[in-house]
Design an enzyme around this catalytic site. Structure first.
Site, PDB file in Angstrom:
ATOM      1  N   HIS A  76      17.813  26.709  -3.046  1.00 20.14           N
ATOM      2  CA  HIS A  76      17.054  26.188  -1.897  1.00 20.14           C
ATOM      3  C   HIS A  76      15.548  26.292  -2.143  1.00 20.14           C
ATOM      4  CE1 HIS A  76      20.809  27.431   0.614  1.00 20.14           C
ATOM      5  NE2 HIS A  76      21.071  26.437  -0.221  1.00 20.14           N
ATOM      6  N   HIS A 232      23.080  19.002   3.359  1.00 20.15           N
ATOM      7  CA  HIS A 232      22.862  20.260   2.635  1.00 20.15           C
ATOM      8  C   HIS A 232      23.372  20.154   1.190  1.00 20.15           C
ATOM      9  CE1 HIS A 232      21.791  24.368   2.032  1.00 20.15           C
ATOM     10  NE2 HIS A 232      22.893  24.456   1.305  1.00 20.15           N
ATOM     11  N   ASP A 236      21.289  21.021  -2.179  1.00 21.19           N
ATOM     12  CA  ASP A 236      21.740  21.851  -3.312  1.00 21.19           C
ATOM     13  C   ASP A 236      21.643  21.067  -4.626  1.00 21.19           C
ATOM     14  OD1 ASP A 236      22.379  24.137  -1.861  1.00 21.19           O
ATOM     15  OD2 ASP A 236      24.497  23.607  -1.641  1.00 21.19           O
ATOM     16  N   HIS A 259      27.662  23.666  -7.536  1.00 24.10           N
ATOM     17  CA  HIS A 259      26.635  24.209  -8.434  1.00 24.10           C
ATOM     18  C   HIS A 259      27.046  24.159  -9.912  1.00 24.10           C
ATOM     19  CE1 HIS A 259      24.243  25.341  -5.048  1.00 24.10           C
ATOM     20  NE2 HIS A 259      25.211  26.077  -4.543  1.00 24.10           N
TER      21      HIS A 259
END
Ligand code: ZN
Length: 293
Positions: A76, A232, A236, A259
């Site tokens: 973030h 969101h 990311d 991720h």
């Protein structure tokens, strides 16, 4: 000739908070840096470049590690640095994990703006994608396509009426970054216990995450956007893409990526020599106009 320059912050700024996963208090000190320094974390005297080569963990957040020093949950803050155009900065950390603050990137952006943005004399560098690159994991994939500008799309597929089958694209020339930067992290109530058994989400609360109980939002204030969760995921993705070391110029499409896949994608860009480093004034045609919002 038009020249967009590299950026750092004007003054040091301190950010305090708790880690989402560790639950521990943490203090960051953001320190101005010269051109070509890049983004570097400093922990116990070790400089850890915010680069995919130092990415070592991907369970529900992105972790960097060098010489035994670990910094968790960088994504973030990395997105906040991308959105404010910061190329060069030192981030000294006392603690394990970047603070979660409100679960989005907007609080980091406020701190960066309060420190002031300093324009450096040297020209900004970009990574211009020159061929299609795809990474896959089962039915999940991320595809990068050469383009005149940057865009990041996330396509979510959840068995949940709010997150559902939603897609969102962010492009800096088309909209305000706040639409993405304000989107908070989220989780499902039934996951919380499992995460805590894994030693994760110990600092999680309704103050720093959206919590779903099936199709209900438990946060009394509700969602910031009706498509906050998919936004969101775009946040990311943007934060993880910045581990390339330069802002990317490409269309990036993620279908259910996370991720780990984000980092695989960035590694593949490097391994396959899939981009050219170009100064702003070397960008051609529309790229010149659209590279920066
Ligand atoms: Zn996140």
């Amino acid at each position: 000739m038009q020249c967009i320059q590299q950026r750092t912050i004007k003054d040091e700024v301190v950010i305090k908070g708790i880690g989402l996963h560790s639950g521990e208090p943490v203090t960051l000190r953001l320190i101005p840096a010269e051109s070509y320094e890049g983004i570097k974390f400093i922990k116990n005297g070790v400089y850890i470049p915010a680069h995919v080569e130092n990415a070592s963990g991907f369970d529900f957040s992105t972790t960097l590690e060098k010489d035994g020093q670990i910094v968790r949950t960088v994504e973030h803050l990395m997105a906040a640095l991308y959105f404010t155009g910061i190329d060069n900065i030192y981030i000294e950390i006392q603690g394990e994990e970047i603070p979660i603050l409100d679960g989005s990137a907007i609080e980091f952006i406020k701190h960066i703006k309060s420190a002031g943005i300093k324009i450096l004399p040297e020209e900004k560098l970009f990574a211009v994608l020159k061929k299609e690159v795809v990474v896959k994991d089962g039915d999940k994939f991320i595809k990068g396509t050469p383009s005149d500008e940057f865009s990041a799309t996330y396509h979510a597929q959840y068995n949940n009426s709010i997150i559902g089958n939603k897609k969102y694209t962010f492009s800096p020339s088309k909209e305000l970054y706040e639409n993405v930067a304000m989107a908070r992290t989220y989780c499902f109530l039934e996951e919380v216990e499992m995460l805590q058994k894994m030693g994760l989400a110990k600092g999680g609360s309704l103050e720093n995450a959206v919590v779903f109980d099936k199709d209900d939002v438990l946060n009394p204030e509700g969602l910031r956007f009706e498509d906050e969760p998919v936004k969101h995921k775009v946040l990311d993705l943007i934060g993880d893409l910045y581990l390339l070391g330069f802002p990317l110029i490409a269309d990036v499409y993620s279908f259910k990526g996370g991720h780990r896949l984000n980092a695989q994608f960035v590694r593949k860009l490097i391994d396959e020599d899939a981009f050219d480093r170009k100064y702003f004034s070397e960008l051609e045609g529309n790229r010149l106009k659209r590279a920066v919002a």
